[in-house]
Scaffold this motif. Structure first.
Motif, PDB file in Angstrom:
ATOM      1  N   TYR A  55       0.882  -1.349  -0.017  1.00 18.52           N
ATOM      2  CA  TYR A  55       0.432   0.274   0.244  1.00 18.52           C
ATOM      3  C   TYR A  55       0.945   1.792  -0.214  1.00 18.52           C
ATOM      4  O   TYR A  55       0.622   2.289  -1.030  1.00 18.52           O
ATOM      5  CB  TYR A  55      -1.117  -0.026   1.007  1.00 18.52           C
ATOM      6  CG  TYR A  55      -1.829  -1.266   1.311  1.00 18.52           C
ATOM      7  CD1 TYR A  55      -2.488  -1.628   0.387  1.00 18.52           C
ATOM      8  CD2 TYR A  55      -2.555  -0.752   2.464  1.00 18.52           C
ATOM      9  CE1 TYR A  55      -3.001  -2.554   0.064  1.00 18.52           C
ATOM     10  CE2 TYR A  55      -3.652  -2.523   2.478  1.00 18.52           C
ATOM     11  CZ  TYR A  55      -4.130  -2.919   1.395  1.00 18.52           C
ATOM     12  OH  TYR A  55      -5.058  -3.810   1.520  1.00 18.52           O
ATOM     13  N   ASN A  58       1.742   2.924  -3.173  1.00 18.83           N
ATOM     14  CA  ASN A  58       0.611   2.842  -4.064  1.00 18.83           C
ATOM     15  C   ASN A  58       0.463   1.346  -4.990  1.00 18.83           C
ATOM     16  O   ASN A  58      -0.625   1.832  -6.256  1.00 18.83           O
ATOM     17  CB  ASN A  58       0.541   3.826  -4.830  1.00 18.83           C
ATOM     18  CG  ASN A  58       1.452   4.906  -3.264  1.00 18.83           C
ATOM     19  OD1 ASN A  58       2.060   6.025  -3.841  1.00 18.83           O
ATOM     20  ND2 ASN A  58       0.402   5.096  -2.610  1.00 18.83           N
ATOM     21  N   ILE A  62      -3.551   2.269  -4.450  1.00 17.25           N
ATOM     22  CA  ILE A  62      -4.353   2.443  -3.581  1.00 17.25           C
ATOM     23  C   ILE A  62      -3.058   3.548  -2.465  1.00 17.25           C
ATOM     24  O   ILE A  62      -2.580   3.553  -2.794  1.00 17.25           O
ATOM     25  CB  ILE A  62      -3.989   0.575  -3.018  1.00 17.25           C
ATOM     26  CG1 ILE A  62      -5.091  -0.586  -3.566  1.00 17.25           C
ATOM     27  CG2 ILE A  62      -4.227   0.870  -1.623  1.00 17.25           C
ATOM     28  CD1 ILE A  62      -4.736  -1.701  -2.820  1.00 17.25           C
ATOM     29  N   HIS A  63      -3.836   3.950  -1.874  1.00 18.21           N
ATOM     30  CA  HIS A  63      -3.829   4.964  -0.444  1.00 18.21           C
ATOM     31  C   HIS A  63      -4.048   5.187   0.547  1.00 18.21           C
ATOM     32  O   HIS A  63      -3.257   5.882   1.106  1.00 18.21           O
ATOM     33  CB  HIS A  63      -4.265   6.935  -1.675  1.00 18.21           C
ATOM     34  CG  HIS A  63      -2.798   6.670  -3.163  1.00 18.21           C
ATOM     35  ND1 HIS A  63      -2.110   7.289  -3.341  1.00 18.21           N
ATOM     36  CD2 HIS A  63      -3.430   6.864  -4.971  1.00 18.21           C
ATOM     37  CE1 HIS A  63      -1.785   7.255  -4.786  1.00 18.21           C
ATOM     38  NE2 HIS A  63      -2.902   7.842  -5.382  1.00 18.21           N
ATOM     39  N   THR A  65      -4.739   3.150   3.321  1.00 18.92           N
ATOM     40  CA  THR A  65      -3.954   1.637   3.806  1.00 18.92           C
ATOM     41  C   THR A  65      -4.484   0.957   5.033  1.00 18.92           C
ATOM     42  O   THR A  65      -4.459   0.478   5.579  1.00 18.92           O
ATOM     43  CB  THR A  65      -2.917   1.901   4.784  1.00 18.92           C
ATOM     44  OG1 THR A  65      -2.497   2.899   5.692  1.00 18.92           O
ATOM     45  CG2 THR A  65      -1.840   2.651   3.778  1.00 18.92           C
TER      46      THR A  65
END
Length: 225
Positions: A55, A58, A62-63, A65
């Motif tokens: 995470y 990224n 995905i930012h 977590t």
């Protein structure tokens, strides 16, 4: 005291711990029906660290977590804590200390971000203060990890590498919280991915070594063989 116990004491052994060897990472297991809990602790640690680190770099955009929280509480947290408790009766001072400590790390880290705990609510409108507080939290665990490196330097290459990369990951993530620099966060994530992979490697080695008929052995680069 029996003659057998007295003889063991004279040889420098007390239970399973080797008295006077100045190396708490090495130990002689006490007679016990408890199986080696290290693989469970290592796989839980590896999975949680690897997932959060993916995470942090990224992966697939995905930012946020927060999806790691369940893994952090029950995998990296609870299972590692149990592994640490099981290491105590086996006489493994280092394993008991490390597993229980990192179990506490993951559970306490989760509390910071779980809605309803009130932690994040206390920092509403004070985001900079929150990031500084989390940064200090991570730096403290960098210090703990750095101190854990000392005893394993006499144990194996694999454990030394594991804790060294973990220390770097925690340091990078702590600095990233202070500065807000996304590239440093990704660097911390990269070190975390390597840490997770090394932990998987050690976990496989420990699990195979427990099998009498394992088709292969995975070396850890032990120095005291």
């Amino acid at each position: 005291m029996s003659n057998h116990a007295h003889s063991d004491t004279e040889k420098g052994h007390s239970g399973g711990y080797q008295v006077g060897n100045n190396d708490p990472a090495s130990y002689t297991p006490r007679p016990s029906r408890i199986a080696n809990p290290a693989p469970a602790g290592l796989f839980s640690f590896a999975s949680t660290t690897f997932l959060l680190s993916m995470y942090n770099v990224n992966t697939r955009g995905i930012h946020t977590t927060n999806a790691v929280l369940g893994m952090a509480i029950f995998g990296g947290g609870l299972v590692q804590l149990l592994a640490g408790m099981w290491e105590f009766p086996r006489g493994n001072v280092f394993g008991a200390t490390a597993f229980s400590s990192y179990g506490a790390f993951w559970m306490s880290y989760s509390v910071l971000f779980i809605p309803g705990t009130g932690v994040m609510d206390a920092y509403v409108g004070k985001e900079a203060e929150f990031h500084n507080a989390v940064g200090m939290y991570l730096i403290v665990w960098f210090m703990v990890t750095f101190m854990f490196i000392a005893p394993v330097l006499r144990r194996s290459v694999a454990f030394t590498a594991l804790l060294s990369f973990l220390a770097l990951a925690l340091l990078m993530l702590g600095i990233a919280e202070f500065t807000g620099n996304i590239m440093i966060t990704r660097a911390g994530g990269g070190f975390g991915i390597i840490t997770g992979l090394i932990a998987y490697y050690i976990g496989v080695s420990e699990m195979l070594s427990a099998e009498k008929s394992a088709f292969m052995r995975v070396p850890l680069g032990n120095f005291n063989q």
